[in-house]
Design a protein around this motif. Structure first.
Motif, short mmCIF file in Angstrom:
data_model
loop_
_atom_site.label_atom_id
_atom_site.label_comp_id
_atom_site.label_asym_id
_atom_site.label_seq_id
_atom_site.Cartn_x
_atom_site.Cartn_y
_atom_site.Cartn_z
N LEU A 275 0.81 -1.22 0.00
CA LEU A 275 0.00 0.00 0.00
C LEU A 275 0.84 1.27 0.00
N HIS A 276 2.16 1.13 -0.09
CA HIS A 276 3.10 2.25 -0.13
C HIS A 276 3.04 3.08 1.15
N LEU A 277 2.81 2.40 2.28
CA LEU A 277 2.85 3.07 3.58
C LEU A 277 4.25 3.08 4.15
N ILE A 278 5.09 2.14 3.72
CA ILE A 278 6.48 2.05 4.13
C ILE A 278 7.31 1.70 2.89
N PRO A 279 8.63 1.86 2.94
CA PRO A 279 9.45 1.44 1.79
C PRO A 279 9.26 -0.04 1.49
N THR A 280 9.36 -0.40 0.23
CA THR A 280 9.13 -1.78 -0.18
C THR A 280 10.14 -2.71 0.47
N LYS A 281 9.66 -3.89 0.87
CA LYS A 281 10.49 -4.92 1.46
C LYS A 281 9.94 -6.27 1.06
#
Length: 388
Positions: free
Chosen positions: A330-336
């Motif tokens: 959801l692009h709430l945090i950097p991708t991991k």
């Protein structure tokens, strides 16, 4: 199926009457979603890489079936059995993680996997549950035995894990394990000054990782600056949620699985959003929240510090893994690249999460307590959660 009697003294009968059936039911729901979303997402991914369309489905059917068996088998263990299993598992996982640095498969610049027939294994996945239980045992044992250096040993084991995960590198896994470790130290009563030191150290380590590891810097910059780098995967995932709307486009009607290479794994939540809509996504989030909150609430009446620390560590890692996957999509945090428990494709992840929930169920089962009855001094065994 006939209902089990409360006087059923068989192994299964005792397990069924003492296990948390609500949490067990949530596991069944998540496994069901895992099957449905593999049917939706994996054929397109398999066809894109030139494999059989049913390859990922057949593998995941086996993985999730084994995972369900692991949950049941581990949940039947007593707390002492959980501790012994974790000690053995932690030693094996540390040794196997070290082995990846020498004989591991290198994918995208990281050595995290060991090749086995028909599948590859990520040993660090099993460090999460095993280290949480081992840490709980070390922290509680130091209170029981005056001269036992439990805190020192716990930090020593954590230091070894830190070195191994940094060398792979796997900063996401290291972040999860560090967060679990800090949460357990906080619950164990660590002085607030040292809690602040620990949090500051985590922030400093993240800043250091930003400058040392190019892939970390790239992900953070792409998260903070929309005009920097390639945003294809996250933009496609967000468009999938928009296309799904409230009720979704319908099973098999989504397009994101044809566009994203990891639609069956890291971005499976986007497939759920496009094909089944916002309501189903909220339901999946609710299931994860229910499992975490229910476990924490059950621990409020628990007086065994080992069970409290171990269960808190296990459920923290479980909830954090789910949040990282869904938050990244959801692009709430950097991708991991982290799987969604029981739903994303992956054998190591499915078995590791099954081990985690099996341990939680084993530790939170109702157990008899011995209490002294007032007036006559007699001792009576009373089921946990009930009073005389």
């Amino acid at each position: 199926m006939r209902s089990l009697s409360r006087i059923d003294n068989s192994l299964f009968g005792r397990w069924w009457l003492t296990v948390d059936r609500w949490t067990l039911g949530c596991v069944g729901l998540l496994i069901g979603f895992g099957y449905v979303l593999m049917l939706a997402a994996s054929p397109a991914v398999a066809a894109r890489i030139g494999a059989s369309r049913d390859m990922f489905i057949l593998k995941q059917v086996i993985f999730l079936a084994i995972a369900g068996g692991v949950v049941m088998a581990v949940s039947m263990l007593p707390p002492k059995g959980v501790r012994r299993l974790s000690l053995l598992g932690c030693l094996i996982a540390i040794a196997a993680t070290a082995l990846t640095l020498v004989h591991g498969i290198e994918i995208k610049g990281a050595r995290r996997w060991i090749a086995l027939p028909m599948m590859s294994v990520q040993p660090s996945e099993f460090l999460k549950p095993c280290f949480a239980v081992v840490t709980a045992w070390l922290l509680t044992e130091r209170r029981r035995l005056r001269h036992f250096p439990g805190m020192l040993v716990a930090f020593g084991v954590f230091g070894v894990i830190l070195f191994l995960l940094k060398s792979q590198p796997d900063i996401g896994m290291l972040t999860v394990i560090t967060t679990v470790f800090m949460a357990q130290l906080f619950i164990d009563g660590l002085n607030m000054f040292f809690v602040g030191v620990g949090v500051s150290s985590m922030v400093a380590a993240f800043v250091g990782a930003y400058f040392v590891f190019p892939h970390v810097r790239s992900r953070v910059e792409r998260f903070l600056h929309p005009n920097v780098g390639d945003h294809y995967q996250i933009d496609t995932a967000l468009q999938a949620f928009g296309n799904g709307g409230l009720l979704g486009r319908g099973p098999g009607e989504g397009r994101v699985k044809d566009l994203l290479p990891d639609a069956h794994a890291d971005f499976v939540f986007a497939v759920a959003g496009e094909e089944f809509g916002l309501l189903v996504c909220l339901f999946i989030i609710g299931v994860f929240c229910f499992m975490v909150i229910r476990t924490l609430l059950k621990l409020l009446s628990e007086d065994d510090p080992f069970i409290v620390l171990a269960s808190c560590g296990l459920v923290t890692g479980f909830g954090l893994q789910a949040f990282v996957n869904m938050g990244s999509t959801l692009h709430l945090i950097p991708t991991k690249g982290m799987t969604l428990p029981f739903i994303s494709y992956g054998g190591s992840s499915a078995l590791s999460v099954a081990l985690t929930i099996g341990m939680v169920l084993a530790l939170t089962r109702r157990r008899p307590r011995v209490r002294v009855l007032q007036g006559n001094g007699r001792r009576a065994t009373v089921p946990q959660g009930r009073t005389t």
